[in-house]
Design a protein around this motif. Structure first.
Motif, PDB file in Angstrom:
ATOM      1  N   ARG A  38      43.288  43.458  42.133  1.00  0.00           N
ATOM      2  CA  ARG A  38      44.240  42.505  42.377  1.00  0.00           C
ATOM      3  C   ARG A  38      44.591  41.398  41.457  1.00  0.00           C
ATOM      4  N   ALA A  39      43.545  41.008  40.469  1.00  0.00           N
ATOM      5  CA  ALA A  39      43.705  40.150  39.496  1.00  0.00           C
ATOM      6  C   ALA A  39      44.659  40.713  38.351  1.00  0.00           C
ATOM      7  N   LEU A  40      44.531  41.984  38.110  1.00  0.00           N
ATOM      8  CA  LEU A  40      45.277  42.778  37.078  1.00  0.00           C
ATOM      9  C   LEU A  40      46.792  42.677  37.596  1.00  0.00           C
ATOM     10  N   ILE A  41      46.985  43.126  38.902  1.00  0.00           N
ATOM     11  CA  ILE A  41      48.290  43.012  39.477  1.00  0.00           C
ATOM     12  C   ILE A  41      48.989  41.610  39.361  1.00  0.00           C
ATOM     13  N   TYR A  42      48.244  40.661  39.476  1.00  0.00           N
ATOM     14  CA  TYR A  42      48.773  39.180  39.374  1.00  0.00           C
ATOM     15  C   TYR A  42      48.961  38.808  37.826  1.00  0.00           C
ATOM     16  N   CYS A  43      48.224  39.376  36.817  1.00  0.00           N
ATOM     17  CA  CYS A  43      48.497  39.097  35.483  1.00  0.00           C
ATOM     18  C   CYS A  43      49.553  40.095  35.114  1.00  0.00           C
ATOM     19  N   ASN A  44      50.117  41.374  35.698  1.00  0.00           N
ATOM     20  CA  ASN A  44      51.283  41.936  35.420  1.00  0.00           C
ATOM     21  C   ASN A  44      52.327  41.740  36.082  1.00  0.00           C
ATOM     22  N   SER A  45      52.379  40.564  37.061  1.00  0.00           N
ATOM     23  CA  SER A  45      53.504  40.143  37.690  1.00  0.00           C
ATOM     24  C   SER A  45      54.376  39.817  36.664  1.00  0.00           C
ATOM     25  N   PRO A  46      55.808  39.868  36.870  1.00  0.00           N
ATOM     26  CA  PRO A  46      56.802  39.529  35.817  1.00  0.00           C
ATOM     27  C   PRO A  46      57.002  37.831  35.762  1.00  0.00           C
ATOM     28  N   ASP A  47      56.752  37.467  36.565  1.00  0.00           N
ATOM     29  CA  ASP A  47      56.708  35.751  36.485  1.00  0.00           C
ATOM     30  C   ASP A  47      55.665  35.034  36.101  1.00  0.00           C
ATOM     31  N   ILE A  48      54.628  35.717  36.038  1.00  0.00           N
ATOM     32  CA  ILE A  48      53.459  35.158  35.495  1.00  0.00           C
ATOM     33  C   ILE A  48      53.246  35.014  34.010  1.00  0.00           C
ATOM     34  N   ASN A  49      53.009  33.773  33.555  1.00  0.00           N
ATOM     35  CA  ASN A  49      52.690  33.412  32.178  1.00  0.00           C
ATOM     36  C   ASN A  49      51.274  33.628  31.666  1.00  0.00           C
ATOM     37  N   THR A  50      50.931  34.880  31.141  1.00  0.00           N
ATOM     38  CA  THR A  50      49.337  35.000  31.111  1.00  0.00           C
ATOM     39  C   THR A  50      48.941  34.182  29.894  1.00  0.00           C
ATOM     40  N   ALA A  51      49.743  33.786  29.026  1.00  0.00           N
ATOM     41  CA  ALA A  51      49.172  32.782  28.103  1.00  0.00           C
ATOM     42  C   ALA A  51      48.570  31.523  28.575  1.00  0.00           C
ATOM     43  N   GLN A  52      48.873  31.179  29.676  1.00  0.00           N
ATOM     44  CA  GLN A  52      48.179  29.912  30.450  1.00  0.00           C
ATOM     45  C   GLN A  52      47.248  30.481  31.439  1.00  0.00           C
ATOM     46  N   LEU A  53      46.919  31.627  31.390  1.00  0.00           N
ATOM     47  CA  LEU A  53      45.970  32.177  32.615  1.00  0.00           C
ATOM     48  C   LEU A  53      44.546  32.616  31.624  1.00  0.00           C
ATOM     49  N   GLU A  54      43.548  31.959  32.393  1.00  0.00           N
ATOM     50  CA  GLU A  54      42.314  32.714  31.951  1.00  0.00           C
ATOM     51  C   GLU A  54      41.472  33.297  33.004  1.00  0.00           C
ATOM     52  N   LEU A  55      40.922  34.361  32.984  1.00  0.00           N
ATOM     53  CA  LEU A  55      40.063  34.917  34.215  1.00  0.00           C
ATOM     54  C   LEU A  55      38.453  34.884  33.597  1.00  0.00           C
ATOM     55  N   PHE A  56      37.828  34.447  34.606  1.00  0.00           N
ATOM     56  CA  PHE A  56      36.465  34.507  34.538  1.00  0.00           C
ATOM     57  C   PHE A  56      36.064  35.771  35.389  1.00  0.00           C
ATOM     58  N   ILE A  57      35.291  36.743  34.909  1.00  0.00           N
ATOM     59  CA  ILE A  57      34.817  37.882  35.780  1.00  0.00           C
ATOM     60  C   ILE A  57      33.474  37.581  35.795  1.00  0.00           C
ATOM     61  N   PHE A  58      32.937  37.735  37.282  1.00  0.00           N
ATOM     62  CA  PHE A  58      31.557  37.403  37.417  1.00  0.00           C
ATOM     63  C   PHE A  58      31.273  38.647  37.976  1.00  0.00           C
ATOM     64  N   ILE A  59      30.042  39.168  37.283  1.00  0.00           N
ATOM     65  CA  ILE A  59      29.402  40.406  37.654  1.00  0.00           C
ATOM     66  C   ILE A  59      28.141  40.311  38.412  1.00  0.00           C
ATOM     67  N   GLY A  60      27.905  40.984  39.460  1.00  0.00           N
ATOM     68  CA  GLY A  60      26.437  40.892  39.997  1.00  0.00           C
ATOM     69  C   GLY A  60      26.291  41.672  41.144  1.00  0.00           C
ATOM     70  N   ALA A  61      25.284  41.450  42.041  1.00  0.00           N
ATOM     71  CA  ALA A  61      25.264  42.438  43.191  1.00  0.00           C
ATOM     72  C   ALA A  61      24.596  41.411  44.373  1.00  0.00           C
TER      73      ALA A  61
END
Length: 276
Positions: A26-49
């Motif tokens: 879903r985060a990738l879909i958001y990043c690929n949305s045409p109206d989203i400026n990815t230059a201002q967006l930072e993702l923090f990927i939190f990996i665990g169990a």
């Protein structure tokens, strides 16, 4: 707590035990949305169990990952989307607490959390730690469900406009404003739903229309239990996302409100934004 605004910091939870990483998708879909400026967006990927929900023993092969997995599953899709991102790993046995703490530390505006419905009985859906995350998170939590629609064409905001309590009125405004921003971000159509118990608790439909700015066909007022009404309307309008609120209360009122929120979440089969 911040409302769901135009995102600059998005916290994405990846559960090692999952075969499909729906929050990351879903985060990738958001990043690929045409109206989203990815230059201002930072993702923090939190990996665990999640040690409360999964087998964390040595016989669980899902918990053994190498750099090839990280490159293929995490790095390459994010790089292809042009996203700026950081990756963190969690070894804490209190996974939900760790999510809330780390999201607060980095100043996340939204948490994307993979959500697995383990039972059809609402009272057994939430562990204390999961409920604690929803109640204590310093930002909205988006429950991402495997199998739910990935699109964001129709957004449904669940409100309670018959309330006379100031804190509930404030929550209504937060839910409605956040739902408007989400719908605007995706170019989606916004609807609003308000359940009521009886004629003595009938909400002001005119106020609903005025504050939402929506047409009558987008305002749904129905009698019944909140969970049943929200789920029914979501199905009728083919909602892809439901935005709802929950109050961080104490004592008996906390239990009653918590039960209502749990039932609403458990009755839905679409992604859900929970705003505290």
């Amino acid at each position: 707590m911040s409302e769901y605004t135009e995102l600059e910091k998005l916290f994405v939870v990846v559960n090692l035990n999952d075969d499909q990483h729906v929050a990351l998708e879903r985060a990738l879909i958001y990043c690929n949305s045409p109206d989203i400026n990815t230059a201002q967006l930072e993702l923090f990927i939190f990996i665990g169990a999640d040690s409360e929900a999964e087998n964390t023993g040595a016989d669980n092969n899902h918990l053994f990952r190498d750099m090839d997995w990280i490159e293929t599953t995490i790095y390459k899709p994010l790089e292809a989307a042009g996203a700026s991102f950081k990756v963190g790993f969690c070894w804490s046995s209190k996974w939900m607490e760790a999510i809330a703490q780390e999201a607060k530390r980095i100043g996340a505006q939204v948490i994307y959390l993979p959500w697995h419905q383990t039972t059809s009985k609402p009272r057994f859906t939430f562990s204390e730690s999961k409920w604690g995350l929803l109640k204590q998170a310093q930002c909205p939590v988006v429950l991402i469900r495997p199998g739910a629609n990935e699109k964001r064409n129709i957004v449904l905001a669940a409100v309670n406009f018959q309330t006379v309590k100031p804190h509930q009125n404030a929550l209504n405004r937060r839910v409605l404003n956040s739902a408007k921003l989400v719908a605007s971000s995706y170019g989606a159509v916004l609807h609003i739903v308000n359940a009521y118990r009886d004629s003595l608790h009938y909400p002001d439909r005119g106020k609903l229309a005025n504050e939402s700015g929506l047409g009558s066909d987008q305002v749904h007022v129905q009698q019944g239990y909140t969970s049943e009404v929200v789920a029914q309307v979501a199905k009728e309008i083919n909602a892809d996302l439901v935005v709802m609120g929950t109050l961080n209360q104490i004592g008996k009122e906390r239990t009653l409100r918590g039960n209502t929120a749990e039932r609403v979440i458990s009755a839905l089969d679409v992604d859900t934004v929970v705003i505290n």
